[in-house]
Motif scaffolding. Structure first.
Motif, PDB file in Angstrom:
ATOM      1  N   ILE A  54     -51.523 -52.226  34.744  1.00  0.00           N
ATOM      2  CA  ILE A  54     -51.459 -53.001  35.996  1.00  0.00           C
ATOM      3  C   ILE A  54     -52.692 -53.884  36.077  1.00  0.00           C
ATOM      4  CG2 ILE A  54     -50.125 -51.255  37.247  1.00  0.00           C
ATOM      5  CD1 ILE A  54     -52.736 -50.349  38.556  1.00  0.00           C
ATOM      6  N   LYS A  55     -52.620 -54.907  36.923  1.00  0.00           N
ATOM      7  CA  LYS A  55     -53.776 -55.781  37.100  1.00  0.00           C
ATOM      8  C   LYS A  55     -54.860 -55.042  37.865  1.00  0.00           C
ATOM      9  CE  LYS A  55     -55.263 -60.226  38.969  1.00  0.00           C
ATOM     10  NZ  LYS A  55     -54.893 -61.416  39.767  1.00  0.00           N
ATOM     11  N   PRO A  56     -56.070 -54.942  37.305  1.00  0.00           N
ATOM     12  CA  PRO A  56     -57.143 -54.224  38.018  1.00  0.00           C
ATOM     13  C   PRO A  56     -57.518 -54.950  39.301  1.00  0.00           C
ATOM     14  CG  PRO A  56     -58.004 -55.342  36.062  1.00  0.00           C
ATOM     15  CD  PRO A  56     -56.516 -55.456  35.999  1.00  0.00           C
ATOM     16  N   ASP A  57     -57.716 -54.168  40.372  1.00  0.00           N
ATOM     17  CA  ASP A  57     -58.081 -54.781  41.642  1.00  0.00           C
ATOM     18  C   ASP A  57     -59.605 -54.766  41.817  1.00  0.00           C
ATOM     19  OD1 ASP A  57     -58.730 -52.173  42.333  1.00  0.00           O
ATOM     20  OD2 ASP A  57     -56.969 -51.857  43.577  1.00  0.00           O
ATOM     21  N   ASN A  58     -60.053 -55.317  42.911  1.00  0.00           N
ATOM     22  CA  ASN A  58     -61.487 -55.447  43.155  1.00  0.00           C
ATOM     23  C   ASN A  58     -62.160 -54.107  43.428  1.00  0.00           C
ATOM     24  OD1 ASN A  58     -61.452 -58.238  42.851  1.00  0.00           O
ATOM     25  ND2 ASN A  58     -60.784 -58.531  44.954  1.00  0.00           N
ATOM     26  N   VAL A  59     -61.398 -53.136  43.930  1.00  0.00           N
ATOM     27  CA  VAL A  59     -61.978 -51.808  44.160  1.00  0.00           C
ATOM     28  C   VAL A  59     -62.370 -51.176  42.827  1.00  0.00           C
ATOM     29  CG1 VAL A  59     -61.580 -49.527  45.160  1.00  0.00           C
ATOM     30  CG2 VAL A  59     -60.590 -51.538  46.240  1.00  0.00           C
ATOM     31  N   MET A  60     -61.513 -51.370  41.829  1.00  0.00           N
ATOM     32  CA  MET A  60     -61.798 -50.854  40.484  1.00  0.00           C
ATOM     33  C   MET A  60     -63.055 -51.482  39.893  1.00  0.00           C
ATOM     34  SD  MET A  60     -58.499 -50.413  38.050  1.00  0.00           S
ATOM     35  CE  MET A  60     -57.196 -50.321  39.255  1.00  0.00           C
ATOM     36  N   TRP A  61     -63.108 -52.824  39.944  1.00  0.00           N
ATOM     37  CA  TRP A  61     -64.285 -53.526  39.431  1.00  0.00           C
ATOM     38  C   TRP A  61     -65.527 -53.149  40.236  1.00  0.00           C
ATOM     39  CZ3 TRP A  61     -64.196 -55.264  34.792  1.00  0.00           C
ATOM     40  CH2 TRP A  61     -63.046 -55.843  34.243  1.00  0.00           C
ATOM     41  N   GLY A  62     -65.344 -52.932  41.534  1.00  0.00           N
ATOM     42  CA  GLY A  62     -66.472 -52.530  42.379  1.00  0.00           C
ATOM     43  C   GLY A  62     -67.022 -51.169  41.998  1.00  0.00           C
ATOM     44  N   ALA A  63     -66.115 -50.235  41.626  1.00  0.00           N
ATOM     45  CA  ALA A  63     -66.557 -48.910  41.174  1.00  0.00           C
ATOM     46  C   ALA A  63     -67.377 -49.030  39.893  1.00  0.00           C
ATOM     47  CB  ALA A  63     -65.347 -48.010  40.946  1.00  0.00           C
ATOM     48  N   LEU A  64     -66.941 -49.896  38.998  1.00  0.00           N
ATOM     49  CA  LEU A  64     -67.690 -50.099  37.757  1.00  0.00           C
ATOM     50  C   LEU A  64     -69.030 -50.777  38.028  1.00  0.00           C
ATOM     51  CD1 LEU A  64     -67.878 -49.915  34.695  1.00  0.00           C
ATOM     52  CD2 LEU A  64     -66.609 -52.063  34.535  1.00  0.00           C
ATOM     53  N   LEU A  65     -69.045 -51.742  38.953  1.00  0.00           N
ATOM     54  CA  LEU A  65     -70.292 -52.428  39.293  1.00  0.00           C
ATOM     55  C   LEU A  65     -71.308 -51.443  39.869  1.00  0.00           C
ATOM     56  CD1 LEU A  65     -71.698 -55.193  39.409  1.00  0.00           C
ATOM     57  CD2 LEU A  65     -70.787 -55.471  41.719  1.00  0.00           C
ATOM     58  N   GLY A  66     -70.839 -50.530  40.729  1.00  0.00           N
ATOM     59  CA  GLY A  66     -71.734 -49.509  41.280  1.00  0.00           C
ATOM     60  C   GLY A  66     -72.302 -48.608  40.199  1.00  0.00           C
TER      61      GLY A  66
END
Length: 453
Positions: A328-340
């Motif tokens: 599925i297309k990754p959403d911003n919450v996913m990228w935000g978890a990685l950024l944290g």
């Protein structure tokens, strides 16, 4: 028949194959779509009904208005409201309840109040609709006032009334109000009679961080459904007691075939518990169990938990690879978890790559810029941090002021960052200053003791 068992496709084939269709048939098909999560099709069929020259009744209008309310399509709903007035259904309580629900949920408080007052015989459904609608649109104090007016009018609240009130207390972290409503639930004898209310009580205490009260309420329930189990499992997971969450999950599963089967929400709590406790191996095991044993298709929330699990463990490359390989297309919450996680482990290069995805998807979200700037500050890259701030300014992105709140008695006090408008801001600032000084003194004292040892 097909509609009752959720066979929407077969129901539609029968509907389309009928040589003539009365309003009852149209309503059955519109209701079928609505009950099984296809409100868009309900609205489409309602419009087709009008094109074929068939007049809707109060039942049709109520279904369609509720679908518009769920989608916040107020302008379209207003057109339907005009038809209701034109065709003389204004005195129908069923239709009026649907209109009150629509306007209150969408934040049109004055319109909802006016329509509510025009209902000739307001019953518990009418009161519940406006109270829950106001709660869902953020007008908590107005909803509370209406609830007390309802009691003064000798209208006894039902499980739906308390479900809405307890849910609002959970979302606002209003523990004192929630405890008050729990007392009223006991008074009206609804806790043992309705599993929905019991689940709402458990969820309220869990979201307020009162896990002792949540567990007591859970244990006192005569019967429990999946919502009850999810409330207590997710509550422990989110309040830093992941091992207790996993223990409860295992208890639920061990109930056997006659017990409760976990669902998507259950595994969000379970994977969250693994993530917060650094249980990497167990997290993968539970994810596999979810897919292979319980045949649950992973959602974005489940993948986000797995990214967080890998990120907290310092496996940033694996976390990034998981996101890029998702079906599925990754959403911003996913990228935000990685950024944290990148900030936590000081990986600036990956922080830059992750931030680029967030900038592309959410160019106006200030938190993405702030997190990246803070990451540079943490490693002493002051120039890079200043550059990020300049990019924010050039793009016209403003940082959203932080907000905190505290419940004292029955009143919820909220404070914005840099707040000078609250009537007791000076007193609050003095208390914070004293706490800061006490914490610094304690820290310095501990440092002295440590150096002497």
């Amino acid at each position: 028949m097909y509609a009752e068992v959720g066979e929407i496709g077969d129901a539609r084939k029968v509907f389309d194959g009928m040589p003539s269709r009365g309003l009852v048939t149209w309503n059955a098909m519109i209701s079928c779509y609505s009950k099984h999560g296809r409100g868009d099709k309900s609205i489409e069929l309602f419009r087709q009904l009008g094109r074929e020259g068939i007049s809707a009744d109060e039942y049709t209008y109520a279904i369609v208005l509720n679908e518009f309310a769920a989608r916040w399509q107020v302008l379209e709903a207003m057109q339907v409201h005009s038809l209701i007035i034109e065709r003389g259904f204004c005195s129908d309580r069923f239709t009026n309840n649907a209109l009150v629900n629509l306007y209150s949920k969408c934040g049109y408080v004055a319109s909802a109040s006016r329509l509510f007052e025009e209902i000739p015989d307001q019953d518990v459904v009418s009161w519940t609709v406006i109270i829950v609608g106001f709660l869902q649109s953020g007008h908590m104090e107005k909803a509370m006032w209406l609830f007390y007016q309802m009691q003064l009018g000798d209208i006894e609240p039902n499980s739906f009334t308390f479900g809405g009130l307890l849910g609002a207390c959970a979302d606002a972290n209003a523990f004192q109000k929630g405890r008050h409503f729990h007392g009223l639930v006991l008074k009206f004898g609804l806790l043992g009679a309705d599993v929905v209310v019991g689940s709402a009580v458990v969820d309220m205490y869990s979201k307020c961080g009162e896990m002792g009260d949540a567990l007591r309420a859970f244990q006192e329930m005569p019967e429990r459904d999946i919502a009850s189990w999810n409330g207590i499992i997710c509550g422990y997971a989110q309040n830093g007691a992941g091992m207790k969450a996993l223990k409860l999950y295992n208890e639920m599963v061990l109930l056997g075939p006659s017990g409760i089967a976990p669902n998507e929400v259950t595994f969000v709590g379970v994977l969250c518990a693994c993530s917060h406790n650094g249980l990497l191996k167990e997290g993968y095991s539970y994810f596999k169990e979810m897919v292979d044993k319980h045949l649950i298709k992973p959602t974005a929330e489940h993948y986000t938990c797995m990214v967080d699990l890998l990120g907290r463990a310092g496996l940033l490359q694996e976390a990034e690879a998981l996101i890029l390989a998702l079906p599925i297309k990754p959403d911003n919450v996913m990228w935000g978890a990685l950024l944290g996680a990148c900030k936590l482990h000081g990986d600036v290069q990956m922080t830059r790559r992750t931030a680029e995805h967030l900038y592309t998807n959410e160019p106006r979200n200030s938190s993405n810029y702030v997190l990246l700037a803070n990451s540079y500050t943490d490693i002493g890259e002051w120039g890079e941090a200043v550059e990020i701030r300049e990019v924010m300014e050039a793009r016209g992105v403003e940082k959203t002021a932080g907000c905190s709140w505290v419940e004292i008695g029955t009143y919820m006090h909220s404070f914005l960052a840099g707040d000078v408008l609250h009537p007791q801001i000076e007193v609050a600032s003095q208390v914070l200053q004293r706490l800061y000084l006490q914490m610094r003194e304690r820290y310095e004292h501990d440092e002295v003791i440590y150096s002497l040892n």
